[in-house]
Every structure is written in structure tokens, then in C-alpha cells.
Enzyme design. Structure first.
Site, PDB file in Angstrom:
ATOM      1  CD  GLU A 114      -0.684  -5.339   5.947  1.00 26.28           C
ATOM      2  OE1 GLU A 114      -1.025  -4.145   6.051  1.00 26.28           O
ATOM      3  OE2 GLU A 114      -0.523  -5.905   4.835  1.00 26.28           O
ATOM      4  CB  CYS A 142      -0.980  -0.032   1.168  1.00 28.80           C
ATOM      5  SG  CYS A 142      -2.353   1.145   0.977  1.00 28.80           S
ATOM      6  CG  HIS A 147      -3.380  -3.492   3.424  1.00 28.06           C
ATOM      7  ND1 HIS A 147      -2.384  -2.876   4.152  1.00 28.06           N
ATOM      8  CD2 HIS A 147      -4.050  -2.495   2.778  1.00 28.06           C
ATOM      9  CE1 HIS A 147      -2.451  -1.565   3.971  1.00 28.06           C
ATOM     10  NE2 HIS A 147      -3.445  -1.306   3.141  1.00 28.06           N
TER      11      HIS A 147
END
Length: 230
Positions: free
Chosen positions: A204, A85, A202
Site C-alpha cells: 500500500e 506487516c 508494504h
């Protein structure tokens, strides 16, 4: 290995990244950008957020921070570097990868789950998947539209450096599946070397089963890969 998660003023996904890496038993350390990279760094993550408030352009100011010279040197030495990002925006602005991320076609901030298709499963970042596999990952960005010139795009295509494209849940590459207007539905790419990658979604935030699913774990596991490109 120890992954240095670089924190800039305005970063807000660094702790998310650390928790996700912890869940994979990958040693990591959140590093304030002014302190430089630790001597034992064997991986670098540029996390999401709004470094320097996205002033000038998203990622532009962070890309010029002194620590980024050290990140470039690590990348050239074959150390894995992943930008997510805002980290992807920083990576492009620092010329770790080609192209640029600009304002979404919708001209608004978008926070939602999207689907991406694995385009190249023969990299450290994607070998946990199969080519053509569809992942569900969250996005949260206002400047996520990937833009690149026709010649540079042709190079990415010819060199198989496109990692992910936005797709339907069935894996079709359509305009409707493209959340931000990215050129060729591109969601993630490699740098000139396979150890460097940037992506707008994302992973994560999709690494723990109790919050967002686990489709992103394989991307983060790329840090633990024993393969170092030559």
C-alpha cells in the site's frame, strides 16, 4: 466489493491502505475491531502498525480479538484476506497462515526499500506480475523475520505457497538481500487457501506514483479478482 480494513488500537497504516485501495477504485471501509465486520464485507485487510503496542508478541493480542473469529469464517468462505506487516503478524498468530514473525536478525527496527522476487504468479495476489519479476517495496518493522519449521517450510515449497522472497534487484536470492533473517528469504506466503495471504513488505506504500512507486498495486488489485477458490 467492499474491503473491511480492520483497525486495532495501535494500527497506523489503515488510512494508507484505504487511500491505496481508493486509487484502484476498490470500495473499502475502515472498521474499528470492536464493531465487527460489516454485513457487506467481501474482502478483509489486516493493516500494518503496532496493535496493542506489540505487547507480548507482535500481533498476538490482536489475533485474539473477537473480530478475528469473523475474519477466519470469511477466509473459510473464500473471501480474500490480506495481512500486511503487523497484519501479517496477526494472521500468523491467528493461524490463518503457518509460521511466525520474530525479532529481526539485526535486533533493530528497519525502515527501508527492499526487493522481492515473485515466486508464484498464479494467485489472485500476484497474477498482475510474471514469475521471477522483481518488485521494489518498502518495509518498516522490528519483528519481520519469518520463521517456520523445516517440515512446514517443505510443505509451503511443495504446494507453491511462497509468494515472494527477498532478492537482489536482479532477482538473486542471497543472504545479503535478506533484510531481517527470514527463513529461506520468505517475504510473503499463502494460507491453506489461495484467498488468504500475508506479507511483511508494504504494497500500500508502493501504490501511488508520487509516493513510493507503483510496484505494489498488483497485490492490492487481488481484492478485485473475480476468481474465488473452491
Amino acid at each position: 466489493m467492499t474491503v473491511a480494513i480492520v483497525r486495532f488500537g495501535g494500527s497506523n497504516c489503515d488510512r494508507d491502505a484505504a487511500r491505496a485501495l481508493d486509487s484502484l477504485d476498490i470500495d473499502n471501509e475502515i472498521v474499528w475491531h470492536e464493531d465487527g465486520l460489516p454485513a457487506d464485507t467481501t474482502g478483509v485487510m489486516l493493516p500494518g502498525g503496532f496493535s496493542y503496542g506489540d505487547y507480548l508478541r507482535a500481533g498476538a493480542m490482536a489475533a485474539r480479538a473477537p473480530i478475528m473469529q469473523a475474519v477466519k469464517e470469511q477466509a473459510e468462505a473464500g473471501v480474500p484476506v490480506l495481512g500486511i506487516c503487523n497484519g501479517a503478524q496477526i494472521g500468523c498468530e491467528a493461524s490463518l497462515t503457518p509460521g511466525a514473525f520474530t525479532t529481526n536478525e539485526s535486533a533493530r527496527f528497519q525502515c527501508e526499500h527492499v526487493h522481492v522476487r515473485v515466486e508464484n504468479a498464479d494467485t489472485r495476489w500476484t497474477r498482475a506480475y510474471e514469475e521471477g519479476q522483481v518488485l521494489e517495496l518498502p518495509i518498516a518493522h522490528a519483528e519481520g523475520r519469518f520463521e517456520i519449521g523445516a517440515d512446514a517450510l517443505a510443505d509451503l515449497q511443495a504446494e507453491d505457497r511462497i509468494l515472494f522472497r527477498y532478492s537482489t534487484p536482479d532477482g538473486e536470492i542471497t543472504a545479503e538481500a535478506n533484510p531481517n533473517g527470514s527463513t529461506d528469504n520468505v517475504a510473503g506466503i499463502l494460507g491453506e487457501r489461495e484467498n488468504v495471504a500475508v506479507l511483511m513488505p508494504h504494497p500500500e506504500r508502493a501504490a501511488l506514483s508520487d509516493i513510493g512507486g507503483t510496484d505494489g498495486r498488483g497485490i492490492l488489485a487481488g481484492f478485485a479478482s473475480a476468481t474465488v477458490p473452491q
